[in-house]
Design an enzyme around this catalytic site. Structure first.
Site, PDB file in Angstrom:
ATOM      1  N   GLU A  65       7.457  60.226   6.132  1.00  0.00           N
ATOM      2  CA  GLU A  65       6.059  60.052   6.562  1.00  0.00           C
ATOM      3  C   GLU A  65       5.679  58.578   6.680  1.00  0.00           C
ATOM      4  OE1 GLU A  65       2.009  62.021   5.378  1.00  0.00           O
ATOM      5  OE2 GLU A  65       2.680  60.796   3.718  1.00  0.00           O
ATOM      6  N   ASP A  66       6.285  57.742   5.845  1.00  0.00           N
ATOM      7  CA  ASP A  66       5.834  56.352   5.788  1.00  0.00           C
ATOM      8  C   ASP A  66       6.225  55.519   6.998  1.00  0.00           C
ATOM      9  OD1 ASP A  66       4.515  56.539   3.333  1.00  0.00           O
ATOM     10  OD2 ASP A  66       6.415  56.440   2.257  1.00  0.00           O
ATOM     11  N   HIS A 161      -0.674  54.716  -2.275  1.00  0.00           N
ATOM     12  CA  HIS A 161      -0.995  54.989  -0.875  1.00  0.00           C
ATOM     13  C   HIS A 161      -2.325  55.746  -0.849  1.00  0.00           C
ATOM     14  CE1 HIS A 161       3.519  54.809   0.103  1.00  0.00           C
ATOM     15  NE2 HIS A 161       2.968  53.948   0.918  1.00  0.00           N
ATOM     16  N   CYS A 248       4.629  63.039   1.928  1.00  0.00           N
ATOM     17  CA  CYS A 248       5.598  61.974   2.249  1.00  0.00           C
ATOM     18  C   CYS A 248       6.905  62.515   2.804  1.00  0.00           C
ATOM     19  CB  CYS A 248       5.950  61.160   1.012  1.00  0.00           C
ATOM     20  SG  CYS A 248       4.605  60.861  -0.094  1.00  0.00           S
TER      21      CYS A 248
END
Ligand code: CIR
Length: 253
Positions: A65-66, A161, A248
């Site tokens: 996801e990052d 995050h 994530c």
């Protein structure tokens, strides 16, 4: 609605993943098992899942996801603020080419990890963190606006995050923890509070009407069920050890 997801299998080096959690190192075999169940959960929600191979040199590379922000209109490659994760971006590009006619990237000065980006319809909240700076956030907002989408930055004090502390469950519902509960940027939403002893569950995932939650957080599970959602728990202990939440582990689009 989402139709697809991209995930990347954990690698043996996951034992060296970046962490602040103080929960010990993940067990690689158990992480693989939990990852497989995560894929099954996405499939149960109707998604076609593309599983990318493990990247042995990147301990945190299962947290796909990052490294990209995917929308219905564009794919944006991010630029991780964590040095050990920068190289992951090149590997996601090839996978995205199968689904998007082009990808866009942010400059070297801009840092962003999409764990800091929360989609609410056509608007994207971008948390400013140690991993995402204002230059990166503004570049992403500029790209989004070219595609008829909007974005805004969110100042944060404590979270790794943005989505470590908040998940949008659609229908104006936010699952929220800590500073997000009183954050002025989210005043318009119904905020369902995740208590401190269950804070890891603040990162949950809406997939086509079902909420995926990490296993073992009964009060949050009950609160979400009381809102009328179908739920599906996924064991995440090995990813929690290196600060990785449910969202994530996939890119959804
Ligand atoms: C990291 O620190 O980068 C990983 N160990 C965890 C990444 C979690 N990703 C996310 O919250 N989106």
């Amino acid at each position: 609605m989402f139709t697809r997801a991209i995930v990347r299998k954990p690698c043996e080096a996951i034992v060296n993943g970046l962490t602040t959690a103080n929960l010990g190192a993940p067990d690689y075999a158990l992480a693989c098992e939990q990852h497989q169940d995560y894929v099954t959960a996405l499939q149960e929600c109707g998604l076609q899942v593309t599983e990318l191979p493990a990247l042995k040199d990147y301990p945190d590379s299962c947290f796909v996801e990052d490294v990209a922000l995917l929308t219905q209109h564009c794919a944006i490659l991010t630029h991780p603020g964590a040095l050990s994760r920068k190289g992951e971006v090149a590997y996601i590009t090839a996978a995205l080419n199968a689904f998007y006619s082009s990808t866009q990237a942010i400059s070297d000065k801009g840092h962003a990890e999409a764990g800091d980006i929360m989609m609410v319809g056509s608007h994207f909240y971008i948390g400013l963190s140690e991993r995402t700076n204002l230059i990166g956030a503004n570049e992403i907002i500029r790209i989004l606006s070219k595609h008829g989408l909007s974005g805004s930055t969110v100042k944060m004090k404590e979270l790794l995050h943005l989505k470590t502390g908040v998940s949008y469950l659609e229908n104006n519902n936010l699952l929220a923890y800590g500073e997000i509960m009183s954050h002025p940027d989210f005043a318009e939403y119904r905020r369902i509070e995740v208590h401190e002893d269950e804070q890891y569950a603040a990162n949950s995932l809406w997939i086509n009407g079902t909420i995926l939650l990490p296993k073992g957080f009964p009060n949050t599970l009950k609160a979400v069920q009381q809102l009328g959602y179908e739920t599906r728990e996924v064991a995440m202990s090995e990813f929690q050890k290196i600060d990785g939440g449910l969202s994530c582990l996939s890119l959804r689009f």
